[in-house]
Design an enzyme around this catalytic site. Sequence first.
Site, PDB file in Angstrom:
ATOM      1  N   ARG A  88      -9.438   0.575   9.339  1.00  0.00           N
ATOM      2  CA  ARG A  88      -9.006  -0.784   9.669  1.00  0.00           C
ATOM      3  C   ARG A  88     -10.049  -1.542  10.471  1.00  0.00           C
ATOM      4  NH1 ARG A  88      -3.168   0.178   9.373  1.00  0.00           N
ATOM      5  NH2 ARG A  88      -1.927  -1.671   9.662  1.00  0.00           N
ATOM      6  N   LYS A 107       0.828  -1.209   0.000  1.00  0.00           N
ATOM      7  CA  LYS A 107       0.000   0.000   0.000  1.00  0.00           C
ATOM      8  C   LYS A 107       0.869   1.269   0.000  1.00  0.00           C
ATOM      9  CE  LYS A 107      -2.249  -1.038   3.850  1.00  0.00           C
ATOM     10  NZ  LYS A 107      -1.583  -2.291   4.253  1.00  0.00           N
ATOM     11  N   ARG A 166      11.620  -0.577  11.596  1.00  0.00           N
ATOM     12  CA  ARG A 166      10.356  -0.736  12.322  1.00  0.00           C
ATOM     13  C   ARG A 166      10.398  -1.985  13.181  1.00  0.00           C
ATOM     14  NH1 ARG A 166       5.194   0.190   8.480  1.00  0.00           N
ATOM     15  NH2 ARG A 166       4.298  -1.025  10.186  1.00  0.00           N
ATOM     16  N   ARG A 221      -0.043  -9.136  13.621  1.00  0.00           N
ATOM     17  CA  ARG A 221      -0.597  -8.087  12.756  1.00  0.00           C
ATOM     18  C   ARG A 221      -1.488  -8.690  11.663  1.00  0.00           C
ATOM     19  NH1 ARG A 221       4.642  -5.262  10.898  1.00  0.00           N
ATOM     20  NH2 ARG A 221       3.303  -3.912   9.663  1.00  0.00           N
ATOM     21  N   ARG A 281      11.534  -6.380   4.813  1.00  0.00           N
ATOM     22  CA  ARG A 281      11.439  -4.941   5.041  1.00  0.00           C
ATOM     23  C   ARG A 281      12.031  -4.568   6.405  1.00  0.00           C
ATOM     24  NH1 ARG A 281       5.520  -2.205   4.713  1.00  0.00           N
ATOM     25  NH2 ARG A 281       5.382  -2.703   6.906  1.00  0.00           N
TER      26      ARG A 281
HETATM   27  P1  AMP Z   1       0.913   0.368   9.268  1.00  0.00           P
HETATM   28  O1  AMP Z   1       2.027   1.343   9.106  1.00  0.00           O
HETATM   29  O2  AMP Z   1      -0.327   0.745   8.510  1.00  0.00           O
HETATM   30  O3  AMP Z   1       1.335  -1.059   9.024  1.00  0.00           O
HETATM   31  O4  AMP Z   1       0.484   0.429  10.814  1.00  0.00           O
HETATM   32  C1  AMP Z   1       1.373   0.089  11.845  1.00  0.00           C
HETATM   33  C2  AMP Z   1       0.611  -0.096  13.145  1.00  0.00           C
HETATM   34  O5  AMP Z   1      -0.036   1.125  13.499  1.00  0.00           O
HETATM   35  C3  AMP Z   1      -0.505  -1.138  13.124  1.00  0.00           C
HETATM   36  O6  AMP Z   1      -0.020  -2.442  13.349  1.00  0.00           O
HETATM   37  C4  AMP Z   1      -1.399  -0.640  14.251  1.00  0.00           C
HETATM   38  O7  AMP Z   1      -0.838  -0.958  15.523  1.00  0.00           O
HETATM   39  C5  AMP Z   1      -1.309   0.867  14.091  1.00  0.00           C
HETATM   40  N1  AMP Z   1      -2.342   1.396  13.172  1.00  0.00           N
HETATM   41  C6  AMP Z   1      -2.132   2.010  11.975  1.00  0.00           C
HETATM   42  N2  AMP Z   1      -3.293   2.381  11.422  1.00  0.00           N
HETATM   43  C7  AMP Z   1      -4.274   1.986  12.277  1.00  0.00           C
HETATM   44  C8  AMP Z   1      -5.688   2.069  12.251  1.00  0.00           C
HETATM   45  N3  AMP Z   1      -6.343   2.628  11.220  1.00  0.00           N
HETATM   46  N4  AMP Z   1      -6.372   1.555  13.307  1.00  0.00           N
HETATM   47  C9  AMP Z   1      -5.740   1.009  14.349  1.00  0.00           C
HETATM   48  N5  AMP Z   1      -4.399   0.877  14.436  1.00  0.00           N
HETATM   49  C10 AMP Z   1      -3.669   1.365  13.409  1.00  0.00           C
END
Ligand code: AMP
Length: 193
Positions: A89, A14, A134, A146, A128
């Site tokens: 989400r 994404k 991260r 996740r 990654r």
């Molecule tokens: P991402 O960078 O989108 O993979 O998000 C990393 C982490 O941020 C996720 O594993 C969640 O812990 C948190 N996170 C990101 N976006 C959301 C969301 N829309 N709702 C809840 N948690 C989120």
Amino acid sequence: MLNLVLFGPPGAGKGTQSQKLIEKYGLIHLSTGDLLRGEIAQGTALGLEADHLMKEGKLVPDSVVIGMISHKLDSNAAVKGFIFDGFPRTVAQAEALDELLISKAAPISGMVALEVDDDELERRLLLRGKDSGRADDANPEVIRKRIKEYNDKTAPVAEFYKGQSKFSSINGIGSVDEIFAAICTIIDKWLKK
Ligand code: AMP
């Protein structure tokens, strides 16, 4: 306005596709993961609350991410549109987003889901993690958590947009350019409507 929800599990691509799409269509990229990492880097109270949940691979509360998105929508008035990446989400987030967009008279144009199987996701996220810095990418247990959170809480969001006839999906395995072209074909159809 063009408001795209780019959907898919962690590691689906994404972020990579968003970068290309913002350039081509002149959109604002709203990634709740990036926004949360920004809060953590600044050491805010919100960041502190999110940090431990993110390290465990759990979702942060709906109220936190909805608040962040609401703020960003307000501070980016008069734009061509938004790419929502990693948001919504949960179904509650999707409902809240619809409400927020009603006040802007600019509904979601559609969702594009990138389909990638769990084994490939795990492989990509571990890779990654070697240079993303991260913590949630480097650990196989957190990666699996996740993906489980995605399957349990996030996958139903696709049904929400199917119910509104706004859902499209494409194969997320292939070259970056092939996948980009497939997403653009879908967006260009929306723009012609
Ligand atoms: P991402 O960078 O989108 O993979 O998000 C990393 C982490 O941020 C996720 O594993 C969640 O812990 C948190 N996170 C990101 N976006 C959301 C969301 N829309 N709702 C809840 N948690 C989120």
